[in-house]
Design a protein around this motif. Structure first.
Motif, PDB file in Angstrom:
ATOM      1  N   GLU A 133      63.277  84.967 171.317  1.00 37.24           N
ATOM      2  CA  GLU A 133      63.871  85.792 172.368  1.00 37.24           C
ATOM      3  C   GLU A 133      64.692  86.939 171.763  1.00 37.24           C
ATOM      4  O   GLU A 133      64.626  88.077 172.219  1.00 37.24           O
ATOM      5  CB  GLU A 133      64.750  84.922 173.268  1.00 37.24           C
ATOM      6  N   VAL A 134      65.463  86.627 170.711  1.00 41.12           N
ATOM      7  CA  VAL A 134      66.284  87.662 170.069  1.00 41.12           C
ATOM      8  C   VAL A 134      65.397  88.667 169.335  1.00 41.12           C
ATOM      9  O   VAL A 134      65.581  89.883 169.459  1.00 41.12           O
ATOM     10  CB  VAL A 134      67.307  87.024 169.093  1.00 41.12           C
ATOM     11  N   LEU A 135      64.416  88.171 168.573  1.00 42.36           N
ATOM     12  CA  LEU A 135      63.570  89.063 167.777  1.00 42.36           C
ATOM     13  C   LEU A 135      62.662  89.934 168.650  1.00 42.36           C
ATOM     14  O   LEU A 135      62.331  91.051 168.265  1.00 42.36           O
ATOM     15  CB  LEU A 135      62.728  88.265 166.788  1.00 42.36           C
ATOM     16  N   ASN A 136      62.255  89.428 169.796  1.00 44.69           N
ATOM     17  CA  ASN A 136      61.354  90.188 170.669  1.00 44.69           C
ATOM     18  C   ASN A 136      62.086  90.886 171.810  1.00 44.69           C
ATOM     19  O   ASN A 136      61.451  91.542 172.621  1.00 44.69           O
ATOM     20  CB  ASN A 136      60.268  89.263 171.230  1.00 44.69           C
ATOM     21  N   GLY A 137      63.391  90.733 171.860  1.00 45.71           N
ATOM     22  CA  GLY A 137      64.176  91.362 172.920  1.00 45.71           C
ATOM     23  C   GLY A 137      64.572  92.787 172.551  1.00 45.71           C
ATOM     24  O   GLY A 137      63.937  93.442 171.719  1.00 45.71           O
ATOM     25  N   HIS A 138      65.635  93.244 173.142  1.00 45.02           N
ATOM     26  CA  HIS A 138      66.152  94.588 172.893  1.00 45.02           C
ATOM     27  C   HIS A 138      66.433  94.768 171.409  1.00 45.02           C
ATOM     28  O   HIS A 138      66.871  93.840 170.727  1.00 45.02           O
ATOM     29  CB  HIS A 138      67.427  94.812 173.717  1.00 45.02           C
ATOM     30  N   VAL A 139      66.200  95.966 170.915  1.00 43.99           N
ATOM     31  CA  VAL A 139      66.326  96.248 169.485  1.00 43.99           C
ATOM     32  C   VAL A 139      67.741  95.973 168.950  1.00 43.99           C
ATOM     33  O   VAL A 139      67.900  95.575 167.800  1.00 43.99           O
ATOM     34  CB  VAL A 139      65.876  97.711 169.194  1.00 43.99           C
ATOM     35  N   ASP A 140      68.750  96.125 169.785  1.00 44.59           N
ATOM     36  CA  ASP A 140      70.131  95.896 169.332  1.00 44.59           C
ATOM     37  C   ASP A 140      70.508  94.413 169.288  1.00 44.59           C
ATOM     38  O   ASP A 140      71.478  94.045 168.637  1.00 44.59           O
ATOM     39  CB  ASP A 140      71.119  96.617 170.264  1.00 44.59           C
ATOM     40  N   ARG A 141      69.749  93.564 169.988  1.00 40.66           N
ATOM     41  CA  ARG A 141      70.091  92.135 170.011  1.00 40.66           C
ATOM     42  C   ARG A 141      70.020  91.504 168.629  1.00 40.66           C
ATOM     43  O   ARG A 141      70.871  90.708 168.257  1.00 40.66           O
ATOM     44  CB  ARG A 141      69.157  91.376 170.953  1.00 40.66           C
ATOM     45  N   CYS A 142      68.997  91.845 167.871  1.00 37.79           N
ATOM     46  CA  CYS A 142      68.845  91.267 166.540  1.00 37.79           C
ATOM     47  C   CYS A 142      70.030  91.671 165.663  1.00 37.79           C
ATOM     48  O   CYS A 142      70.570  90.843 164.926  1.00 37.79           O
ATOM     49  CB  CYS A 142      67.530  91.708 165.898  1.00 37.79           C
ATOM     50  N   MET A 154      71.533  92.318 161.233  1.00 35.01           N
ATOM     51  CA  MET A 154      70.538  93.171 160.594  1.00 35.01           C
ATOM     52  C   MET A 154      69.484  93.568 161.614  1.00 35.01           C
ATOM     53  O   MET A 154      69.298  92.880 162.617  1.00 35.01           O
ATOM     54  CB  MET A 154      69.893  92.469 159.395  1.00 35.01           C
ATOM     55  N   GLU A 155      68.823  94.676 161.327  1.00 32.90           N
ATOM     56  CA  GLU A 155      67.768  95.131 162.229  1.00 32.90           C
ATOM     57  C   GLU A 155      66.577  94.183 162.141  1.00 32.90           C
ATOM     58  O   GLU A 155      66.413  93.455 161.161  1.00 32.90           O
ATOM     59  CB  GLU A 155      67.360  96.559 161.870  1.00 32.90           C
TER      60      GLU A 155
END
Length: 198
Positions: A57-66, A72-73
């Protein structure tokens, strides 16, 4: 009194004590059984989202979530995961994939989360969290040994050699992390204790 009477009275008293002990034991066993039957076991980690689902969910969610969660990006996180797999430092275990192991480790180190918080977030036992934290820590130590090389300490840096204010006073200094030099002077009234010291 007759010897037989005394012996039989003692025998009767002993039997009564034995019966009382047996009754107490029986009561304790019944209480323990009743307690166990009243206690229902249920899993504590019962979230609908599993650890891999949370990471996905974090990796495939909004770019800022990761970046918020793992410091890290997304592409850096995925490259780190690939590097750990490539070098053989981390591998999927029976219960945890490498991306989840990294996510848990970074959450503990980067956010100062406790094992208990991570156990709840990723739905694993405290033992599993601790075991994998140590594995990932060892992998990061290997990564550090491969990538962090100390400078050559046998030569004096050019920045020190070229400035008479610094050389020869700092010729044997290893240096500072960010390369800055802060000028400091001791007031005249307090110079005596510092005389002859660098």
């Amino acid at each position: 009194m007759d010897q037989r009477m005394i012996a039989s009275r003692e025998h009767i008293e002993q039997m009564e004590r034995d019966d009382t002990d047996a009754e107490i034991m029986m009561c304790m066993m019944l209480l323990m059984k009743a307690r166990d039957s009243l206690y229902t076991r249920e899993p504590i980690r019962d979230s609908k989202l599993t650890g891999p689902e949370r990471v996905s969910e974090v990796l495939n969610g909004h770019v800022d979530r990761c970046y918020e969660q793992y410091k890290m990006e997304r592409h850096v996180f995925l490259n780190l995961e690939a590097l750990m797999r490539q070098r053989g430092w981390l591998e999927d275990s029976r219960y945890l994939r490498v991306d989840e192991q990294l996510a848990m480790f970074i959450s503990i180190v980067g956010h100062n989360d406790r094992y208990r918080d991570i156990a709840e977030h990723f739905q694993h036992s405290l033992n599993t969290i601790g075991e994998h934290f140590k594995k990932v820590l060892r992998a990061f130590i290997l990564l550090g040994q491969e990538n962090i090389k100390p400078p050559n300490f046998s030569r004096c840096p050019k920045q020190i050699l070229e400035k008479p204010k610094l050389y020869p006073f700092f010729k044997d200094c290893i240096g500072v992390i960010d390369g800055t030099h802060v000028s400091a002077s001791v007031p005249l009234s307090k110079q005596i204790p510092y005389r002859g010291r660098k």
